[in-house]
Design a protein around this motif. Structure first.
Motif, PDB file in Angstrom:
ATOM      1  N   GLU A 195       0.852  -1.175   0.000  1.00 26.15           N
ATOM      2  CA  GLU A 195       0.000   0.000   0.000  1.00 26.15           C
ATOM      3  C   GLU A 195       0.896   1.237   0.000  1.00 26.15           C
ATOM      4  O   GLU A 195       2.015   1.203   0.519  1.00 26.15           O
ATOM      5  CB  GLU A 195      -0.843   0.054   1.275  1.00 26.15           C
ATOM      6  N   CYS A 229       0.955   5.568   0.679  1.00 26.11           N
ATOM      7  CA  CYS A 229       0.299   6.726   1.265  1.00 26.11           C
ATOM      8  C   CYS A 229       0.234   7.848   0.220  1.00 26.11           C
ATOM      9  O   CYS A 229       1.033   7.881  -0.718  1.00 26.11           O
ATOM     10  CB  CYS A 229       1.110   7.188   2.488  1.00 26.11           C
ATOM     11  N   TYR A 250      -3.953   4.974   3.192  1.00 26.31           N
ATOM     12  CA  TYR A 250      -3.146   4.103   2.348  1.00 26.31           C
ATOM     13  C   TYR A 250      -4.003   3.574   1.205  1.00 26.31           C
ATOM     14  O   TYR A 250      -5.176   3.240   1.390  1.00 26.31           O
ATOM     15  CB  TYR A 250      -2.581   2.937   3.167  1.00 26.31           C
TER      16      TYR A 250
END
Length: 131
Positions: free
Chosen positions: A69, A71, A109
């Motif tokens: 993931e 950000c 995320y």
């Protein structure tokens, strides 16, 4: 439209060895029913519409090729637009089913969905086979 009908008549005449006005009308009705059924409430359209924007495409592509993931602050440099523009583009990708969003405290995320990964993998495979 008249030129289209003329060209369609020529195509049908070549295929059928003869072409009547009813043949043209029948073919136009067949095409209209296919397109009406395909494009009315088309669930696929938002996916490709989302990818039609450079920022959203780059974000979706980045998410699809990374294993973790990411950000918003990690994605912002990839597209060189403001954080709010990145957030908006990511929301569009989530709405289109191409990305997932997870909130952890103050951080959000994003990750690619299986659909996004599959679209890019399929496109890569097809393009590489053509070359």
């Amino acid at each position: 439209m008249a030129e289209t009908r003329t060209r369609l008549r020529r195509l049908l005449a070549e295929k059928l060895d003869d072409c009547r006005e009813s043949d043209v009308e029948q073919r136009l009705e067949e095409l209209a029913s296919v397109t009406d059924a395909t494009f009315d409430d088309d669930p696929v359209r938002p996916v490709f519409a989302a990818l039609g924007n450079r920022t959203r495409y780059r974000l979706a592509r980045t998410l699809a090729v990374t294993d973790d993931e990411l950000c918003v602050c990690e994605l912002e440099p990839v597209v060189d637009v403001s954080e709010s523009a990145v957030s908006h583009a990511l929301s569009d990708l989530v709405d289109a089913g191409l990305a997932t969003r997870r909130k952890a405290g103050n951080w959000r995320y994003y990750d690619a969905t299986p659909l996004a990964k599959s679209l890019f993998e399929t496109a890569e495979r097809e393009v590489s086979e053509r070359e």
